[in-house]
Scaffold this motif. Structure first.
Motif, PDB file in Angstrom:
ATOM      1  N   VAL A  12      27.029  14.482 -17.878  1.00 45.58           N
ATOM      2  CA  VAL A  12      27.032  13.049 -18.198  1.00 45.58           C
ATOM      3  C   VAL A  12      27.544  12.864 -19.621  1.00 45.58           C
ATOM      4  O   VAL A  12      27.166  13.619 -20.538  1.00 45.58           O
ATOM      5  CB  VAL A  12      25.615  12.451 -18.063  1.00 45.58           C
ATOM      6  CG1 VAL A  12      25.586  10.992 -18.513  1.00 45.58           C
ATOM      7  CG2 VAL A  12      25.121  12.586 -16.623  1.00 45.58           C
ATOM      8  N   ALA A  13      28.401  11.881 -19.819  1.00 38.95           N
ATOM      9  CA  ALA A  13      28.972  11.634 -21.143  1.00 38.95           C
ATOM     10  C   ALA A  13      27.875  11.201 -22.124  1.00 38.95           C
ATOM     11  O   ALA A  13      26.938  10.488 -21.759  1.00 38.95           O
ATOM     12  CB  ALA A  13      30.047  10.543 -21.055  1.00 38.95           C
ATOM     13  N   TYR A  14      28.024  11.640 -23.385  1.00 38.18           N
ATOM     14  CA  TYR A  14      27.071  11.226 -24.414  1.00 38.18           C
ATOM     15  C   TYR A  14      27.137   9.705 -24.603  1.00 38.18           C
ATOM     16  O   TYR A  14      28.195   9.090 -24.398  1.00 38.18           O
ATOM     17  CB  TYR A  14      27.409  11.877 -25.757  1.00 38.18           C
ATOM     18  CG  TYR A  14      27.325  13.384 -25.789  1.00 38.18           C
ATOM     19  CD1 TYR A  14      26.461  14.093 -24.965  1.00 38.18           C
ATOM     20  CD2 TYR A  14      28.120  14.108 -26.681  1.00 38.18           C
ATOM     21  CE1 TYR A  14      26.389  15.484 -25.016  1.00 38.18           C
ATOM     22  CE2 TYR A  14      28.063  15.493 -26.739  1.00 38.18           C
ATOM     23  CZ  TYR A  14      27.197  16.180 -25.904  1.00 38.18           C
ATOM     24  OH  TYR A  14      27.137  17.550 -25.949  1.00 38.18           O
ATOM     25  N   PRO A  15      26.027   9.098 -25.003  1.00 41.01           N
ATOM     26  CA  PRO A  15      26.047   7.657 -25.278  1.00 41.01           C
ATOM     27  C   PRO A  15      27.072   7.311 -26.361  1.00 41.01           C
ATOM     28  O   PRO A  15      27.235   8.063 -27.326  1.00 41.01           O
ATOM     29  CB  PRO A  15      24.628   7.375 -25.776  1.00 41.01           C
ATOM     30  CG  PRO A  15      23.789   8.472 -25.201  1.00 41.01           C
ATOM     31  CD  PRO A  15      24.685   9.674 -25.176  1.00 41.01           C
ATOM     32  N   SER A  16      27.729   6.192 -26.203  1.00 37.07           N
ATOM     33  CA  SER A  16      28.679   5.744 -27.222  1.00 37.07           C
ATOM     34  C   SER A  16      27.942   4.856 -28.222  1.00 37.07           C
ATOM     35  O   SER A  16      26.837   4.385 -27.968  1.00 37.07           O
ATOM     36  CB  SER A  16      29.824   4.959 -26.583  1.00 37.07           C
ATOM     37  OG  SER A  16      29.415   3.643 -26.256  1.00 37.07           O
ATOM     38  N   ASP A  17      28.567   4.634 -29.354  1.00 36.69           N
ATOM     39  CA  ASP A  17      27.946   3.785 -30.373  1.00 36.69           C
ATOM     40  C   ASP A  17      28.205   2.306 -30.130  1.00 36.69           C
ATOM     41  O   ASP A  17      27.732   1.457 -30.889  1.00 36.69           O
ATOM     42  CB  ASP A  17      28.457   4.175 -31.764  1.00 36.69           C
ATOM     43  CG  ASP A  17      27.828   5.469 -32.259  1.00 36.69           C
ATOM     44  OD1 ASP A  17      26.662   5.733 -31.890  1.00 36.69           O
ATOM     45  OD2 ASP A  17      28.493   6.211 -33.005  1.00 36.69           O
TER      46      ASP A  17
END
Length: 450
Positions: A181-186
């Motif tokens: 799963v992609a890391y959370p974006s800012d």
């Protein structure tokens, strides 16, 4: 004085005065500090002062950065001797401080955190500081900026900001990597946060791992909704039915009910806490303050072995600009009963203005803006395992801050009423409509008494 007596009576009525004796971590007897025993601390100090010895001032706290800053102050100020008393960092800490402040005991410097200060400002428990501030030419706005308001009530200062916390979403990078799963974006939104939490919960369900975690603190459910919601109507009444608050409450219950995060009732039942839960590998993400970095440094107590990332809080929706964080602030005040206000003020100024690096090293955010520099971020992160690039987010001057704490008329009562009613909603005992109706009615009753 009448307000202070009323405040003490409220504590007694709530059963909060029971069981507050015993010793603090530093071995100081609470009963002695309040005037018990063969000779009180205050009596001992009077004898010392009469003999020309240093004035003793007593500072109580549950989070002492480093004894060295106390030693440095004492060495630089031979006419003052600061004695520090460590109190347990548990749910009774504020009650213990309240009793010391109102009992005529020996406390000269009192820390108060996260919005709890406003009720105490209004009660008359703490001495106003405006004369000291004006005499010394201390520019509160230039020195503390966004934090200055946390020391004010009705146009007067009763506290000096000294440490703060900003909220982010901490995430277990190793879990995200394993789940693909992609890391959370800012720049993510609440909807994207929910989607990410569900993906991680699905991945971790057979391992007993939740997708995220939201604690049971008062108004913790409102950290993101505070970007949009208003606590009061234009005519000063309770605005708990603001659509933003309703969305936030429904979201928390939805995530609980579907198993994406540990349910509210379970957190209470097992006495779960943020630091040991997340650092113990029980969830992939957690909504937590910058203070979690402090606990990441304590490898003996929290021996985690995974990589941690930090994202800004999600934006409530696409109409809200980022980056975003929730914040609160702790202040230092001087109890009205202190016999050494001048000396206490000198210590407070030293602590706030000269000890920012000590505060940062303890994993807390300093509030004295002139002390900010790049090295402070390194000190803040050192020993935690957190990459400095993530640590910089807590010092970002461009982040847009809101607070889930209610700073306004009857703010403390508003939050307490909300907690009492909302936990029944989270536990399935009341509908959302019943919950909001009860909060609105009870808060407006309190406001009408003003």
């Amino acid at each position: 004085m009448k307000k202070t007596v009323g405040f003490l009576m409220c504590l007694a009525a709530a059963g909060m005065l029971a069981g507050c004796g015993g010793k603090t971590d530093a071995g100081t007897s609470a009963t002695t500090a309040a005037g018990g025993g063969a000779e009180t601390v205050a009596q001992g100090e009077s004898k010392a002062e009469a003999a020309g010895e240093p004035v003793v001032i007593n500072y109580y706290d549950w989070d002492i950065p480093d004894q060295k800053f106390i030693d440095d102050f004492n060495a630089a100020n031979p006419d003052i001797q600061v004695v520090v008393h460590s109190i347990p960092a548990n749910g009774e800490r504020l009650t213990k401080l309240d009793i010391l402040a109102m009992s005529g005991g020996d406390m000269d410097v009192m820390p108060i955190s996260d919005g709890d200060q406003f009720t105490r400002f209004e009660s008359g428990m703490l001495a106003p500081l405006d004369e000291f501030i004006e005499r010394d030419g201390l520019d509160m706005e230039a020195s503390f900026g966004k934090y200055a308001i946390w020391g004010q009530s009705d146009g007067k200062y009763y506290g000096i900001p000294f440490r703060a916390t900003q909220t982010g979403i901490y995430y277990n990078k190793d879990m995200f990597d394993q789940a693909g799963v992609a890391y959370p974006s800012d720049d993510w939104t609440l909807d994207e946060y929910i989607e990410t939490a569900r993906k991680m919960a699905e991945w971790g369900k057979d391992q007993g791992i939740y997708g995220t975690y939201t604690h049971t603190y008062a108004n913790e459910w409102a950290t993101v909704a505070a970007q949009k919601g208003e606590w009061y109507t234009a005519d000063g009444k309770c605005n708990i039915k603001d659509p933003a608050w309703q969305t936030a409450l429904e979201t928390r219950k939805m995530l609980d009910d579907e198993g994406t995060q540990m349910p509210y009732g379970q957190i209470v039942a097992v006495k779960a806490v943020i630091n040991s839960s997340f650092l113990g590998g029980k969830e992939a993400m957690v909504n937590a303050g910058s203070w979690l970095v402090r606990d990441m440094k304590n490898k003996d107590k929290f021996p985690f072995d995974f990589n941690v990332g930090v994202a800004y809080l999600p934006r409530f929706d696409e109409t809200v600009e980022g980056p975003r964080s929730n914040y609160s602030c702790s202040v230092l005040g001087i109890p009205e009963n202190s016999k050494h206000k001048e000396e206490a003020w000198r210590f407070i100024r030293y602590y706030v203005e000269e000890c920012s690096n000590y505060i940062a090293a303890s994993g807390n955010l300093p509030t004295y803006l002139p002390a900010y520099n790049d090295e402070m971020v390194n000190i803040f992160c050192e020993g935690s395992g957190l990459d400095v690039e993530y640590g910089k987010k807590f010092f970002d001057g461009d982040v847009k801050l809101t607070t889930n704490k209610i700073i306004g008329p009857c703010g403390a009562q508003y939050m307490q009423i909300g907690k009492e009613e909302i936990e029944q909603y989270f536990n399935g005992e009341k509908t959302l409509e019943e919950t909001l109706d009860n909060i609105e009615r009870r808060v407006n009753e309190e406001l009408a008494k003003q």
